[in-house]
Design a protein around this motif. Structure first.
Motif, short mmCIF file in Angstrom:
data_model
loop_
_atom_site.label_atom_id
_atom_site.label_comp_id
_atom_site.label_asym_id
_atom_site.label_seq_id
_atom_site.Cartn_x
_atom_site.Cartn_y
_atom_site.Cartn_z
N ARG A 54 0.82 -1.21 0.00
CA ARG A 54 0.00 0.00 0.00
C ARG A 54 0.86 1.26 0.00
NH1 ARG A 54 -3.93 -1.36 4.94
NH2 ARG A 54 -1.88 -2.02 5.73
N VAL A 55 2.07 1.14 0.50
CA VAL A 55 3.01 2.27 0.44
C VAL A 55 3.29 2.63 -1.01
CG1 VAL A 55 5.38 3.00 0.92
CG2 VAL A 55 4.09 1.75 2.65
N ASP A 57 1.37 2.01 -3.57
CA ASP A 57 0.15 2.54 -4.16
C ASP A 57 -0.01 4.03 -3.85
OD1 ASP A 57 -0.33 -0.04 -4.99
OD2 ASP A 57 -1.66 -0.52 -3.32
N ARG A 58 0.50 4.47 -2.71
CA ARG A 58 0.36 5.88 -2.32
C ARG A 58 1.38 6.79 -2.99
NH1 ARG A 58 -0.56 3.59 2.92
NH2 ARG A 58 1.56 4.13 3.59
N VAL A 59 2.54 6.25 -3.35
CA VAL A 59 3.60 7.12 -3.89
C VAL A 59 3.81 6.97 -5.40
CG1 VAL A 59 4.76 7.05 -1.66
CG2 VAL A 59 5.51 5.50 -3.49
N SER A 60 3.22 5.93 -6.00
CA SER A 60 3.51 5.65 -7.41
C SER A 60 2.91 6.67 -8.37
CB SER A 60 2.99 4.24 -7.78
OG SER A 60 1.59 4.14 -7.57
N ASP A 61 2.02 7.54 -7.90
CA ASP A 61 1.47 8.56 -8.78
C ASP A 61 2.51 9.62 -9.15
OD1 ASP A 61 -1.05 7.51 -9.06
OD2 ASP A 61 -1.91 8.65 -7.41
N SER A 125 5.38 4.47 9.06
CA SER A 125 4.78 5.81 9.16
C SER A 125 5.59 6.89 8.45
CB SER A 125 4.62 6.19 10.64
OG SER A 125 5.87 6.22 11.30
N GLY A 128 6.06 8.03 3.53
CA GLY A 128 5.72 9.19 2.71
C GLY A 128 6.79 10.26 2.76
N ARG A 132 8.94 11.76 -0.46
CA ARG A 132 9.06 13.19 -0.77
C ARG A 132 10.53 13.62 -0.78
NH1 ARG A 132 4.12 13.31 2.20
NH2 ARG A 132 5.25 13.39 4.20
N ALA A 197 -2.36 12.60 -3.13
CA ALA A 197 -1.84 11.28 -2.84
C ALA A 197 -1.48 11.07 -1.39
CB ALA A 197 -0.60 10.99 -3.71
N LEU A 198 -0.95 12.13 -0.74
CA LEU A 198 -0.45 11.94 0.62
C LEU A 198 -1.18 12.89 1.57
CD1 LEU A 198 3.34 11.60 -0.15
CD2 LEU A 198 1.74 9.79 0.37
#
Length: 198
Positions: A54-55, A57-61, A125, A128, A132, A197-198
């Protein structure tokens, strides 16, 4: 002779007050420049992805393989993306088969390196923040590249564009970098993606 005496005094004063930038009379060799990067942040993010997809999925955009400094890390991230696109789990087991013959991964420890990445994760945690950070470091490397190219063009005696033309071209490339995250890229503006996304 008075004039000769004054001359000797002036020479002595000049020699004693001189600032020696390079003691010993030799200019030191220029050290190789290190581009902005963080091996630890790359490892921490990849380990988090292997533990919990899921990590990814959150950053791949907004995060891309080319945003990684180390080739082996870029290949691991790219393999994770491809597995997720196929609806498969990206973990140490599924990746190990892909990298059995991979030279880049072999240099850092082969399949065992994947296990080490996953085992080193203490918390998800901060994933993200790592993502960045990697994007920011990528931007900085792009700025270094752009600066080098601008400087090289400015000193060329046969440059096609004059000074103002070079400034305009540099402004366009900086705007492109700020908008897309790369000098020659075409994916979505990072700030828009990041907000959602984040």
């Amino acid at each position: 002779h008075a004039g000769a005496g004054i001359g000797r005094i002036l020479r002595t004063m000049s020699e004693s007050s001189a600032i020696h930038l390079f003691p010993g009379g030799s200019r030191p060799e220029r050290q190789p420049r290190s581009l902005p990067h963080s091996e630890e942040a790359e490892q921490a993010l990849l380990g988090s992805i292997l533990v919990d997809n899921r990590v990814l999925d959150r950053v791949s955009d907004y995060l891309r393989p080319e945003h990684f400094f180390y080739p082996a890390h870029a290949r691991i991230f790219d393999a994770c993306l491809k597995l997720r696109e196929q609806g498969r789990v990206a973990d140490t087991v599924t990746l190990r088969a892909r990298f059995e013959q991979d030279g880049d991964l072999a240099q850092v420890g082969g399949g065992g390196y994947l296990t080490d990445l996953a085992a080193s994760v203490l918390s998800l945690s901060s994933a993200g923040d790592y993502a960045r950070m990697l994007f920011d470091l990528h931007l900085r490397r792009q700025l270094v590249t752009l600066g080098d190219e601008v400087a090289a063009e400015a000193v060329r005696p046969d440059a096609e564009a004059d000074g103002m033309g070079q400034i305009e071209s540099t402004e366009e490339r900086l705007y492109q970098l700020a908008s897309t995250g790369t000098i020659g890229g075409d994916f979505k503006p990072f700030d828009i993606i990041l907000d959602g996304a984040l």
